[in-house]
Design a protein around this motif. Structure first.
Motif, PDB file in Angstrom:
ATOM      1  N   ASP A  96       0.834  -1.198   0.000  1.00  0.00           N
ATOM      2  CA  ASP A  96       0.000   0.000   0.000  1.00  0.00           C
ATOM      3  C   ASP A  96       0.874   1.255   0.000  1.00  0.00           C
ATOM      4  O   ASP A  96       0.580   2.238  -0.683  1.00  0.00           O
ATOM      5  CB  ASP A  96      -0.936  -0.010   1.206  1.00  0.00           C
ATOM      6  CG  ASP A  96      -1.929   1.128   1.174  1.00  0.00           C
ATOM      7  OD1 ASP A  96      -2.554   1.331   0.113  1.00  0.00           O
ATOM      8  OD2 ASP A  96      -2.077   1.814   2.207  1.00  0.00           O
ATOM      9  N   TYR A  97       1.964   1.217   0.769  1.00  0.00           N
ATOM     10  CA  TYR A  97       2.926   2.326   0.801  1.00  0.00           C
ATOM     11  C   TYR A  97       3.486   2.564  -0.605  1.00  0.00           C
ATOM     12  O   TYR A  97       3.612   3.698  -1.056  1.00  0.00           O
ATOM     13  CB  TYR A  97       4.048   2.001   1.784  1.00  0.00           C
ATOM     14  CG  TYR A  97       5.116   3.053   1.891  1.00  0.00           C
ATOM     15  CD1 TYR A  97       5.002   4.101   2.801  1.00  0.00           C
ATOM     16  CD2 TYR A  97       6.260   3.005   1.093  1.00  0.00           C
ATOM     17  CE1 TYR A  97       5.983   5.075   2.907  1.00  0.00           C
ATOM     18  CE2 TYR A  97       7.239   3.966   1.196  1.00  0.00           C
ATOM     19  CZ  TYR A  97       7.101   4.996   2.098  1.00  0.00           C
ATOM     20  OH  TYR A  97       8.079   5.954   2.197  1.00  0.00           O
ATOM     21  N   GLN A  98       3.805   1.472  -1.280  1.00  0.00           N
ATOM     22  CA  GLN A  98       4.338   1.575  -2.635  1.00  0.00           C
ATOM     23  C   GLN A  98       3.328   2.247  -3.562  1.00  0.00           C
ATOM     24  O   GLN A  98       3.671   3.155  -4.322  1.00  0.00           O
ATOM     25  CB  GLN A  98       4.692   0.187  -3.178  1.00  0.00           C
ATOM     26  CG  GLN A  98       5.207   0.222  -4.603  1.00  0.00           C
ATOM     27  CD  GLN A  98       5.495  -1.155  -5.162  1.00  0.00           C
ATOM     28  OE1 GLN A  98       4.946  -2.138  -4.699  1.00  0.00           O
ATOM     29  NE2 GLN A  98       6.352  -1.204  -6.157  1.00  0.00           N
ATOM     30  N   LYS A  99       2.086   1.822  -3.466  1.00  0.00           N
ATOM     31  CA  LYS A  99       1.046   2.363  -4.332  1.00  0.00           C
ATOM     32  C   LYS A  99       0.770   3.833  -4.012  1.00  0.00           C
ATOM     33  O   LYS A  99       0.661   4.666  -4.906  1.00  0.00           O
ATOM     34  CB  LYS A  99      -0.232   1.533  -4.149  1.00  0.00           C
ATOM     35  CG  LYS A  99      -1.330   1.855  -5.112  1.00  0.00           C
ATOM     36  CD  LYS A  99      -2.490   0.904  -4.913  1.00  0.00           C
ATOM     37  CE  LYS A  99      -3.583   1.134  -5.912  1.00  0.00           C
ATOM     38  NZ  LYS A  99      -4.700   0.200  -5.707  1.00  0.00           N
ATOM     39  N   LYS A 100       0.700   4.151  -2.708  1.00  0.00           N
ATOM     40  CA  LYS A 100       0.396   5.518  -2.271  1.00  0.00           C
ATOM     41  C   LYS A 100       1.473   6.505  -2.702  1.00  0.00           C
ATOM     42  O   LYS A 100       1.182   7.619  -3.113  1.00  0.00           O
ATOM     43  CB  LYS A 100       0.256   5.557  -0.748  1.00  0.00           C
ATOM     44  CG  LYS A 100      -0.244   6.889  -0.223  1.00  0.00           C
ATOM     45  CD  LYS A 100      -0.232   7.010   1.286  1.00  0.00           C
ATOM     46  CE  LYS A 100      -0.750   5.816   2.013  1.00  0.00           C
ATOM     47  NZ  LYS A 100      -0.719   5.986   3.474  1.00  0.00           N
ATOM     48  N   HIS A 101       2.736   6.082  -2.634  1.00  0.00           N
ATOM     49  CA  HIS A 101       3.845   6.970  -2.968  1.00  0.00           C
ATOM     50  C   HIS A 101       4.349   6.790  -4.396  1.00  0.00           C
ATOM     51  O   HIS A 101       5.366   7.394  -4.775  1.00  0.00           O
ATOM     52  CB  HIS A 101       4.992   6.770  -1.969  1.00  0.00           C
ATOM     53  CG  HIS A 101       4.620   7.165  -0.576  1.00  0.00           C
ATOM     54  ND1 HIS A 101       4.546   8.479  -0.185  1.00  0.00           N
ATOM     55  CD2 HIS A 101       4.264   6.435   0.502  1.00  0.00           C
ATOM     56  CE1 HIS A 101       4.185   8.541   1.090  1.00  0.00           C
ATOM     57  NE2 HIS A 101       4.003   7.304   1.525  1.00  0.00           N
ATOM     58  N   LYS A 102       3.662   5.946  -5.170  1.00  0.00           N
ATOM     59  CA  LYS A 102       3.985   5.712  -6.582  1.00  0.00           C
ATOM     60  C   LYS A 102       5.454   5.350  -6.781  1.00  0.00           C
ATOM     61  O   LYS A 102       6.189   5.974  -7.547  1.00  0.00           O
ATOM     62  CB  LYS A 102       3.607   6.924  -7.418  1.00  0.00           C
ATOM     63  CG  LYS A 102       2.119   7.223  -7.378  1.00  0.00           C
ATOM     64  CD  LYS A 102       1.767   8.462  -8.139  1.00  0.00           C
ATOM     65  CE  LYS A 102       0.271   8.686  -8.011  1.00  0.00           C
ATOM     66  NZ  LYS A 102      -0.116  10.034  -8.317  1.00  0.00           N
ATOM     67  N   LEU A 103       5.896   4.319  -6.057  1.00  0.00           N
ATOM     68  CA  LEU A 103       7.279   3.866  -6.123  1.00  0.00           C
ATOM     69  C   LEU A 103       7.368   2.579  -6.929  1.00  0.00           C
ATOM     70  O   LEU A 103       6.423   1.787  -6.969  1.00  0.00           O
ATOM     71  CB  LEU A 103       7.818   3.614  -4.708  1.00  0.00           C
ATOM     72  CG  LEU A 103       7.789   4.794  -3.742  1.00  0.00           C
ATOM     73  CD1 LEU A 103       8.207   4.342  -2.359  1.00  0.00           C
ATOM     74  CD2 LEU A 103       8.683   5.910  -4.233  1.00  0.00           C
ATOM     75  N   ASN A 104       8.520   2.352  -7.531  1.00  0.00           N
ATOM     76  CA  ASN A 104       8.738   1.080  -8.201  1.00  0.00           C
ATOM     77  C   ASN A 104       9.288   0.064  -7.192  1.00  0.00           C
ATOM     78  O   ASN A 104       9.576   0.405  -6.045  1.00  0.00           O
ATOM     79  CB  ASN A 104       9.652   1.228  -9.432  1.00  0.00           C
ATOM     80  CG  ASN A 104      11.033   1.720  -9.089  1.00  0.00           C
ATOM     81  OD1 ASN A 104      11.582   1.388  -8.028  1.00  0.00           O
ATOM     82  ND2 ASN A 104      11.625   2.507  -9.981  1.00  0.00           N
ATOM     83  N   LYS A 131       3.881  -8.790  -4.666  1.00  0.00           N
ATOM     84  CA  LYS A 131       2.873  -8.188  -5.542  1.00  0.00           C
ATOM     85  C   LYS A 131       2.163  -9.269  -6.350  1.00  0.00           C
ATOM     86  O   LYS A 131       0.938  -9.241  -6.483  1.00  0.00           O
ATOM     87  CB  LYS A 131       3.530  -7.173  -6.484  1.00  0.00           C
ATOM     88  CG  LYS A 131       3.865  -5.864  -5.807  1.00  0.00           C
ATOM     89  CD  LYS A 131       4.610  -4.923  -6.718  1.00  0.00           C
ATOM     90  CE  LYS A 131       3.728  -4.368  -7.789  1.00  0.00           C
ATOM     91  NZ  LYS A 131       4.416  -3.312  -8.571  1.00  0.00           N
ATOM     92  N   GLN A 179      12.663   0.943  -5.488  1.00  0.00           N
ATOM     93  CA  GLN A 179      12.585   2.016  -4.495  1.00  0.00           C
ATOM     94  C   GLN A 179      11.989   1.519  -3.182  1.00  0.00           C
ATOM     95  O   GLN A 179      12.473   1.865  -2.100  1.00  0.00           O
ATOM     96  CB  GLN A 179      11.762   3.178  -5.043  1.00  0.00           C
ATOM     97  CG  GLN A 179      12.438   3.891  -6.197  1.00  0.00           C
ATOM     98  CD  GLN A 179      11.501   4.837  -6.916  1.00  0.00           C
ATOM     99  OE1 GLN A 179      10.323   4.559  -7.102  1.00  0.00           O
ATOM    100  NE2 GLN A 179      12.047   5.982  -7.335  1.00  0.00           N
TER     101      GLN A 179
END
Length: 114
Positions: free
Chosen positions: A75-83, A102, A86
């Motif tokens: 969710d953190y990845q999605k919220k901050h738009k990280l690959n 994922k 990152q």
């Protein structure tokens, strides 16, 4: 049902007896009603901040994450738009681990919705 250690009590004792000067930095985490796996990782990093490369490598081998923590990381990845790279760097994981998570959890959820 598995019993988990009382991390709050463990870390309160460690702070009280070994690192009282670090107590203010950990109070916000210790005030939480329930500590997540990420909270335990964060407080551990605060308390034992000295980086010994050998110890770090050993500890990395024994990390494990429960489902709510994995979903929080994704969710953190999605919220901050990280690959994946990152996110892996931020949480000190392998990018392959992030990709596997994922695939396992996000792809499974989308299949269940269909």
């Amino acid at each position: 049902m598995t019993k988990q250690p009382n991390y709050r009590k463990i870390y309160e004792d460690v702070l009280k007896f070994k690192f009282p000067e670090k107590t203010p930095y950990c109070q916000s985490i210790l005030k939480k009603e329930k500590l997540s796996t990420l909270d335990v990782v964060k407080i551990n990093a605060i308390i034992f901040s000295k980086k010994n490369e050998n110890t770090f490598a050993q500890n990395q081998k024994h990390k494990s994450y429960d489902l709510p923590t994995i979903l929080e990381i994704l969710d953190y990845q999605k919220k901050h738009k990280l690959n994946n790279s990152q996110v892996a760097k931020n949480f000190k994981l392998s990018r392959n681990t992030v990709a596997k998570w994922k695939n396992m959890f996000l792809v499974q959820q989308s299949k269940k919705e269909i």
